[in-house]
Design a protein around this motif. Structure first.
Motif, PDB file in Angstrom:
ATOM      1  N   TYR A  25      -4.676  -2.874  -8.037  1.00 60.15           N
ATOM      2  CA  TYR A  25      -4.330  -3.121  -6.639  1.00 60.15           C
ATOM      3  C   TYR A  25      -4.818  -2.017  -5.708  1.00 60.15           C
ATOM      4  O   TYR A  25      -4.999  -2.255  -4.524  1.00 60.15           O
ATOM      5  CB  TYR A  25      -2.818  -3.405  -6.500  1.00 60.15           C
ATOM      6  CG  TYR A  25      -2.542  -4.895  -6.578  1.00 60.15           C
ATOM      7  CD1 TYR A  25      -2.987  -5.636  -7.666  1.00 60.15           C
ATOM      8  CD2 TYR A  25      -1.902  -5.578  -5.540  1.00 60.15           C
ATOM      9  CE1 TYR A  25      -2.788  -7.010  -7.737  1.00 60.15           C
ATOM     10  CE2 TYR A  25      -1.696  -6.953  -5.602  1.00 60.15           C
ATOM     11  CZ  TYR A  25      -2.134  -7.661  -6.692  1.00 60.15           C
ATOM     12  OH  TYR A  25      -1.949  -9.011  -6.739  1.00 60.15           O
ATOM     13  N   MET A  78      -6.976  -3.281  -2.666  1.00 58.10           N
ATOM     14  CA  MET A  78      -6.652  -2.892  -1.292  1.00 58.10           C
ATOM     15  C   MET A  78      -7.884  -2.288  -0.616  1.00 58.10           C
ATOM     16  O   MET A  78      -8.202  -2.606   0.520  1.00 58.10           O
ATOM     17  CB  MET A  78      -5.535  -1.844  -1.304  1.00 58.10           C
ATOM     18  CG  MET A  78      -4.157  -2.421  -1.462  1.00 58.10           C
ATOM     19  SD  MET A  78      -3.542  -2.928   0.050  1.00 58.10           S
ATOM     20  CE  MET A  78      -3.112  -4.356   0.303  1.00 58.10           C
ATOM     21  N   LEU A 132      -7.355  -8.317  -0.620  1.00 59.59           N
ATOM     22  CA  LEU A 132      -5.970  -8.814  -0.614  1.00 59.59           C
ATOM     23  C   LEU A 132      -5.556  -9.247   0.782  1.00 59.59           C
ATOM     24  O   LEU A 132      -4.738  -8.602   1.431  1.00 59.59           O
ATOM     25  CB  LEU A 132      -5.014  -7.742  -1.125  1.00 59.59           C
ATOM     26  CG  LEU A 132      -5.012  -7.529  -2.632  1.00 59.59           C
ATOM     27  CD1 LEU A 132      -4.059  -6.409  -2.995  1.00 59.59           C
ATOM     28  CD2 LEU A 132      -4.603  -8.808  -3.352  1.00 59.59           C
ATOM     29  N   PRO A 181       1.566  -6.675  -0.490  1.00 57.21           N
ATOM     30  CA  PRO A 181       0.347  -6.950   0.273  1.00 57.21           C
ATOM     31  C   PRO A 181       0.628  -7.773   1.531  1.00 57.21           C
ATOM     32  O   PRO A 181      -0.029  -7.586   2.562  1.00 57.21           O
ATOM     33  CB  PRO A 181      -0.518  -7.741  -0.714  1.00 57.21           C
ATOM     34  CG  PRO A 181      -0.053  -7.292  -2.058  1.00 57.21           C
ATOM     35  CD  PRO A 181       1.420  -7.061  -1.899  1.00 57.21           C
ATOM     36  N   GLY A 202      -1.616   0.492   2.147  1.00 58.52           N
ATOM     37  CA  GLY A 202      -1.615  -0.187   0.849  1.00 58.52           C
ATOM     38  C   GLY A 202      -2.291   0.655  -0.209  1.00 58.52           C
ATOM     39  O   GLY A 202      -1.792   0.815  -1.328  1.00 58.52           O
TER      40      GLY A 202
END
Ligand code: PHE
Length: 442
Positions: A112, A116, A121, A289, A302
Motif C-alpha cells: 500500500y 499510494m 488507490l 484509502p 497515505g
C-alpha cells in the motif's frame, strides 16, 4: 552469553517494548475486531481486561525475564526447571505461527505504500474495496511483499538489539502517534461520522456474549504481545535498576492508547462511507484509502501512514523473532545470525499458505469455517497465548513468588505499591478468568 546486550535506558526499553506491542494488532486487527463484536461494549471489556489481567501478565513476563536473563525457555529452566520450560516452547511455537501470517499482512502495508505513491488507490469506496480484494487474492504479488517484509525483519535482527530496534522506535513511534491524531481530525469531521463515534464509544451491553469476552481477551493478549515470552525476552535485556511496574503500566497504556486512536480513526470513517463495520480483516485497508481520498495532500498522508505502519509492524515482527533466536543462540549454541537467516526463510515458507488462503486456497478450511490465515491466528491468539498467560500467572503467583517479589522491588529498593493486587491477580483472577473465557468460547 556472559555479556548480554542491554537496553540503553529505561526510555529505550519502554519504547522497544511498546514497539513490540504497537503494531498491526492495534491498527489492523483492533478496529475490525471491535466492528465484529459490537463496538463500545467490546472496547469497554477490552480495556478492563488490559488493565487487570493483561497488565499483570506483562509485569510477570518482565520479572521472569529480568530475573533469569535468558530466553523464555531457558528462563523457566533457570528459575525452576522440571516441566516449566514447556511454557517457553509453547511461546516459541506461537512466535513461529504469529509471525508467519503477521508478515503476510505487513506485506500488504508495504504494497500500500507503493500503491499510494503511484496514485493507483483512487475511486469510490466500492472500487477501493474491490481493489483490496483482488490484490490479496492474487497468488503471487502479496507473497513477494511478504518475502520483502521477512527480509527486512531479518536484516533488522542482524543489526542487533540496541542499535536496530531502539533507535527506530525512539523517532518513529511518536510520529505514528501524531499522524493518527491528524488523520482522526479528518475522519471525525466526515459527514455521517457521528454514527461511528457512537458505535465505538457508547457501549450497548445487550450485545455482550461469551464471544465478546473471548474476542476481547485474545485481542488483549495479541496486542500486548503477552503469553508467549516476547516480553520475557525483552525483560531479559533490561538492567536491574529500572522499575518494572512503571514500565509495564507505560507499555499497556501506550498500546491501548494507539488502539483507541485507531478505533477513532477507522470506525467513524467506516460509517461515513457506508461500509459494514463487521467486514473483517479488510476494514482498515479499505477504509483508510477512502479517507485519504477526502483530504488535501491525501496521497502524501497515505504514503506516510503506510510507511509508519510498516515500521510499527517491523518492530513487532522483530520482537516475535527475538525469542526464537535467543533460544537457539543461548541454549543451542547456534550463531544468532545463522538462526535469524534460517528461521526467516522457514517463517516465510510457513506464511505462503496464509496468503494463498485469501485467494486460490479460499475453500480450504482448517478449523471450523476458517481458512489457513484465520486458523493460524485462532490457534495462536485464542489458544496458545491465553494458555501461556495462565501458566505464566500460575508460575509467578505460586511457584517463584518470593523471587518475583524481589525482582519487582529491585531487591527492596523500589517499593511496589500494588504487590498484593498483582499477586492476587496472578494467583487467582488471571488463571480462573482466562480459563473460564477460553472454555466458554469453545
Ligand atoms: N502486539 C503485536 C501487535 O499488536 C503483535 C505481537 C504479538 C508481537 C505477540 C509480539 C508477540 O501488532
Amino acid at each position: 552469553m556472559n555479556s548480554r546486550e542491554e537496553w540503553g535506558s529505561r526510555l529505550g526499553f519502554v519504547l522497544a517494548a511498546a514497539g513490540s506491542a504497537v503494531g498491526l494488532g492495534n491498527i489492523w486487527k483492533f478496529p475490525y475486531m471491535t466492528g465484529q463484536h459490537g463496538g463500545g461494549a467490546f472496547l469497554l471489556i477490552y480495556l478492563a481486561l488490559v488493565f487487570t489481567i493483561g497488565l499483570s501478565v506483562m509485569l510477570a513476563e518482565f520479572a521472569i525475564g529480568r530475573a533469569a536473563q535468558r530466553n523464555p525457555i531457558g528462563a523457566f529452566a533457570t528459575l525452576k526447571g522440571k516441566l516449566w520450560p514447556v511454557v517457553g516452547f509453547m511461546g516459541v511455537a506461537a512466535a513461529f505461527i504469529i509471525l508467519s501470517f503477521y508478515s503476510v499482512v505487513a506485506g500488504w502495508t508495504i504494497a500500500y505504500i507503493f500503491k499510494m505513491a503511484s496514485g493507483s488507490l483512487v475511486g469510490s469506496a466500492d472500487e477501493l474495496g474491490k481493489a483490496f480484494g483482488s490484490f490479496i487474492s492474487d497468488p503471487v504479488e502479496p507473497i513477494i511483499y511478504h518475502a520483502l517484509f521477512m527480509g527486512i525483519t531479518v536484516a533488522v535482527v542482524l543489526g542487533g538489539v540496541q542499535k536496530g530496534i531502539e533507535r527506530a522506535c525512539k523517532i518513529l513511534m511518536p510520529m505514528l502517534f501524531v499522524l493518527l491524531i491528524v488523520l482522526i481530525g479528518r475522519a471525525i469531521t466526515l459527514p455521517g461520522a457521528e454514527k461511528g463515534l457512537e458505535f465505538f464509544l457508547l457501549p450497548d451491553l445487550s450485545k455482550v456474549t461469551a464471544e465478546t469476552f473471548n474476542g476481547a481477551l485474545s485481542q488483549a493478549f495479541f496486542s500486548l504481545s503477552i503469553g508467549m515470552g516476547a516480553m520475557i525476552t525483552y525483560g531479559s535485556y533490561l538492567n536491574k535498576k529500572e522499575s518494572l511496574g512503571k514500565s509495564a503500566l507505560w507499555v499497556s497504556s501506550l498500546d491501548s492508547g494507539v488502539a483507541v486512536l485507531a478505533g477513532l480513526l477507522i470506525l467513524p470513517a467506516v460509517f461515513a462511507f457506508g461500509f459494514d463495520p463487521s467486514a473483517g480483516p479488510g476494514l482498515t485497508f479499505i477504509t483508510l484509502p477512502a479517507v485519504f481520498a477526502q483530504m488535501p495532500g491525501g496521497a502524501f498522508f497515505g504514503l506516510l501512514f503506510f510507511s509508519l505502519l510498516t515500521v510499527a509492524a517491523l518492530t513487532s515482527a522483530v520482537s516475535l523473532m527475538q525469542p526464537i533466536i535467543a533460544f537457539f543462540s543461548d541454549d543451542k549454541g547456534w550463531h544468532p545470525k545463522a538462526a535469524a537467516v534460517i528461521f526467516g526463510v522457514v517463517i516465510f515458507l510457513l506464511g505462503i499458505p496464509s496468503s494463498l488462503s485469501l485467494g486460490v486456497w479460499s475453500d480450504v478450511h482448517i478449523i471450523r469455517e476458517k481458512g489457513f490465515l484465520d486458523s493460524m491466528d485462532y490457534i495462536a491468539s485464542n489458544i496458545l497465548l491465553p494458555v501461556g498467560g495462565i501458566l505464566i500467572s500460575l508460575f509467578v503467583g505460586w511457584v517463584v513468588a518470593d523471587k518475583m517479589k524481589e525482582e519487582v522491588t529491585n531487591k527492596g529498593e523500589a517499593p511496589f505499591p500494588f504487590m498484593g493486587a498483582w499477586l492476587f491477580i496472578c494467583r487467582f483472577v488471571a488463571p480462573v478468568a482466562v480459563a473460564w473465557i477460553l472454555v466458554s468460547g469453545l
